[in-house]
Design a protein around this motif. Structure first.
Motif, PDB file in Angstrom:
ATOM      1  N   THR A  74       0.824  -1.215   0.000  1.00 42.90           N
ATOM      2  CA  THR A  74       0.000   0.000   0.000  1.00 42.90           C
ATOM      3  C   THR A  74       0.860   1.268   0.000  1.00 42.90           C
ATOM      4  O   THR A  74       0.374   2.357  -0.238  1.00 42.90           O
ATOM      5  CB  THR A  74      -0.950   0.005   1.217  1.00 42.90           C
ATOM      6  N   ASP A  75       2.146   1.085   0.288  1.00 35.98           N
ATOM      7  CA  ASP A  75       3.097   2.182   0.112  1.00 35.98           C
ATOM      8  C   ASP A  75       4.369   1.545  -0.460  1.00 35.98           C
ATOM      9  O   ASP A  75       4.591   0.340  -0.280  1.00 35.98           O
ATOM     10  CB  ASP A  75       3.372   2.873   1.454  1.00 35.98           C
ATOM     11  N   ARG A  76       5.169   2.306  -1.135  1.00 34.13           N
ATOM     12  CA  ARG A  76       6.353   1.748  -1.780  1.00 34.13           C
ATOM     13  C   ARG A  76       7.477   2.775  -1.766  1.00 34.13           C
ATOM     14  O   ARG A  76       7.203   3.980  -1.747  1.00 34.13           O
ATOM     15  CB  ARG A  76       6.028   1.348  -3.231  1.00 34.13           C
ATOM     16  N   PRO A  77       8.734   2.325  -1.829  1.00 39.47           N
ATOM     17  CA  PRO A  77       9.826   3.290  -1.905  1.00 39.47           C
ATOM     18  C   PRO A  77       9.647   4.242  -3.098  1.00 39.47           C
ATOM     19  O   PRO A  77       9.204   3.809  -4.165  1.00 39.47           O
ATOM     20  CB  PRO A  77      11.065   2.406  -2.114  1.00 39.47           C
ATOM     21  N   PHE A  78       9.972   5.468  -2.895  1.00 36.80           N
ATOM     22  CA  PHE A  78       9.923   6.515  -3.926  1.00 36.80           C
ATOM     23  C   PHE A  78       8.510   6.752  -4.448  1.00 36.80           C
ATOM     24  O   PHE A  78       8.346   7.258  -5.542  1.00 36.80           O
ATOM     25  CB  PHE A  78      10.818   6.181  -5.138  1.00 36.80           C
ATOM     26  N   TYR A  79       7.515   6.326  -3.687  1.00 37.24           N
ATOM     27  CA  TYR A  79       6.179   6.465  -4.263  1.00 37.24           C
ATOM     28  C   TYR A  79       5.577   7.845  -4.024  1.00 37.24           C
ATOM     29  O   TYR A  79       5.541   8.336  -2.917  1.00 37.24           O
ATOM     30  CB  TYR A  79       5.223   5.393  -3.716  1.00 37.24           C
ATOM     31  N   GLU A  80       5.103   8.437  -5.098  1.00 37.62           N
ATOM     32  CA  GLU A  80       4.245   9.626  -5.010  1.00 37.62           C
ATOM     33  C   GLU A  80       3.105   9.384  -5.983  1.00 37.62           C
ATOM     34  O   GLU A  80       3.315   8.709  -6.989  1.00 37.62           O
ATOM     35  CB  GLU A  80       4.959  10.875  -5.550  1.00 37.62           C
ATOM     36  N   ASP A  81       1.930   9.964  -5.700  1.00 37.31           N
ATOM     37  CA  ASP A  81       0.848   9.853  -6.686  1.00 37.31           C
ATOM     38  C   ASP A  81       1.356  10.385  -8.013  1.00 37.31           C
ATOM     39  O   ASP A  81       2.074  11.386  -8.049  1.00 37.31           O
ATOM     40  CB  ASP A  81      -0.366  10.674  -6.239  1.00 37.31           C
ATOM     41  N   SER A  82       1.005   9.703  -9.088  1.00 39.44           N
ATOM     42  CA  SER A  82       1.551  10.126 -10.373  1.00 39.44           C
ATOM     43  C   SER A  82       0.551   9.822 -11.479  1.00 39.44           C
ATOM     44  O   SER A  82      -0.222   8.868 -11.378  1.00 39.44           O
ATOM     45  CB  SER A  82       2.869   9.373 -10.603  1.00 39.44           C
TER      46      SER A  82
END
Ligand code: HEM
Length: 402
Positions: free
Chosen positions: A70-78
């Protein structure tokens, strides 16, 4: 009474930066070096933990509650990566994954396979216009083929399809640290966004393709309308660069190992195994990001609660603990545990059957027509944070039917 407590061994820390330009130029060297430091390694520069070896990655991916997506490294909404499927977990994931797998699964594979074969035969007949030809396996075969067959079965318009490769490239680079390179990649992908946003709409797609089938599921109430659109977008994002990269790498592997081509010509039944071996050797996708809300134990090491984790499957593809002669391309290799290039567990690639069908169909058409394959120069790979792909694969093909 003993007052001793057992403490988990400390996790080795490294200054190797898997995302430095040097690592991107040779991710096998970088991820191999991190793998040899331990089964789990702290990546100091980014404050992430890397799980590096085949057995530990497989074990971790079996447990999606511990290694959450549900979260990941380097994740931003994109704009490149809708949150659907890849970031979901049951029960939402069960519904959306089953919808997309239904469309990308057995009910459509037979007619797709026939279409892929017709197109693969036609492409090779065009390319093999002399007894010996020099081609770029990336451009003339992998890209020409994938950008023809898969958009056709989805039901996409022909005009502007090249946008899909840029879009896919930006998607994989969105999973990387903020940098000039990432800005460039996202800007280049940005040029494709308008085309993608327009062509994922129902009215842009033909009425009889895979895209229309996803929208029909929304009519039946199996998924919502916005979910259908997001699933079509996910197929656009995930389905092209990866498959093109896998096929180009397979061609490179044969160019580097002409004797394996002869082996395949002697026994064309090895086509499926040959593809699995090439996608093991050159995984188009370098790592999968996770986080551990409650912490995790990996091979006796404790990853703290809340940490972000990189499942480094490109490095694990060459793990000598799992594969004999891991750097070699051996098309009849036995792989009892398979490989991790399509991921493993809950998030195993939804398009893996289609990608496998595309690749093996092209390879079969080649085996039927090409007596010899050899390298015609130095192949070139691109730089990418989460993907691994060739940009140029010069090959010499000698025509000869089976
Ligand atoms: C050779 C080609 C391909 C490779 C190597 C590949 C690789 C992968 C990998 C490694 C994952 C797992 C990501 C993770 O666990 O973090 C994944 C997931 C996924 N792939 Fe692929 N892929 C390929 C082709 C495709 C195609 C053709 C499609 C669609 C048409 C597709 C759609 C997806 C989707 C929707 C997911 C998310 C699945 C989930 O979260 O449950 N992929 N892929």
């Amino acid at each position: 009474m003993s007052t001793e407590t057992t403490t988990a061994p400390s996790i080795p820390s490294t200054d190797i930066d898997p995302f430095a330009m040097e690592s991107l130029r040779d991710p096998f060297a970088a991820d191999g070096a991190v793998r040899e430091l331990g089964p789990v390694v702290y990546i100091a520069k980014h404050d992430y933990y890397a799980v590096t070896r085949f057995t530990e990655i497989r074990k971790g991916l079996r447990n999606w509650r511990t290694f959450s997506s549900t979260d990941r490294p380097f994740y931003e909404d994109s704009e490149f990566r809708p949150r659907i499927v890849l970031f979901e977990e049951p029960p939402a994931h069960t519904r959306t994954k089953s919808a997309i797998m239904d469309v990308l699964g057995p009910k459509n594979l037979e007619w797709m396979g026939q279409y892929f074969k017709e197109q693969a035969d036609a492409l090779l007949d065009r390319v093999l216009d002399q007894d010996t030809v020099e081609v770029d396996g990336y451009q003339d075969l992998a890209t020409a083929y994938v950008l023809k067959v898969f958009p056709d079965v989805i039901g996409m318009p022909t005009e502007g399809r090249e946008a899909l490769l840029k879009f896919g490239n930006a998607t994989t680079n969105a999973f990387g640290p903020a940098s000039e390179l990432r800005d460039q990649k996202l800007a280049s992908g940005g040029e494709a966004v308008a085309w993608v946003e327009q062509n994922i709409n129902r009215d842009a797609l033909t009425g009889d393709g895979l895209g229309a089938q996803l929208y029909a599921m929304a009519d039946e109430g199996r998924i919502s309308g916005p979910e259908a659109r997001d699933l079509v977008k996910t197929v656009f994002a995930a389905g092209f660069e990866s498959t093109t990269a896998g096929i180009a790498a397979m061609l490179r592997a044969f160019g580097d190992h002409p004797q394996e081509w002869l082996k395949l010509r002697q026994d064309p039944e090895l086509v499926a195994k040959a593809w699995e071996e090439s996608v093991r050797l050159y995984p188009p996708n370098r790592f999968g990001g996770r986080w551990v809300p409650d912490g995790a134990d990996v091979a006796g090491h404790r990853i703290p609660a809340g940490a972000k984790v990189l499942m480094m499957w490109l490095g694990a593809a060459r793990d000598p603990r799992e594969f004999d002669q891991p750097d070699e391309f051996i098309i009849d290799r036995e792989m009892p545990n398979g490989h991790l290039s399509f991921g493993f567990g809950l998030h195993t690639c939804a398009g893996n059957l289609v990608a496998r069908l595309e690749a093996t169909t092209l390879l079969r058409s080649m085996v039927e027509r090409v007596a010899g394959v050899e390298s015609a120069g130095e192949p070139r790979t691109g730089v990418n944070y989460q993907g691994f792909a060739h940009e140029y694969v010069p090959l010499r093909l000698r025509r000869g039917s089976l």
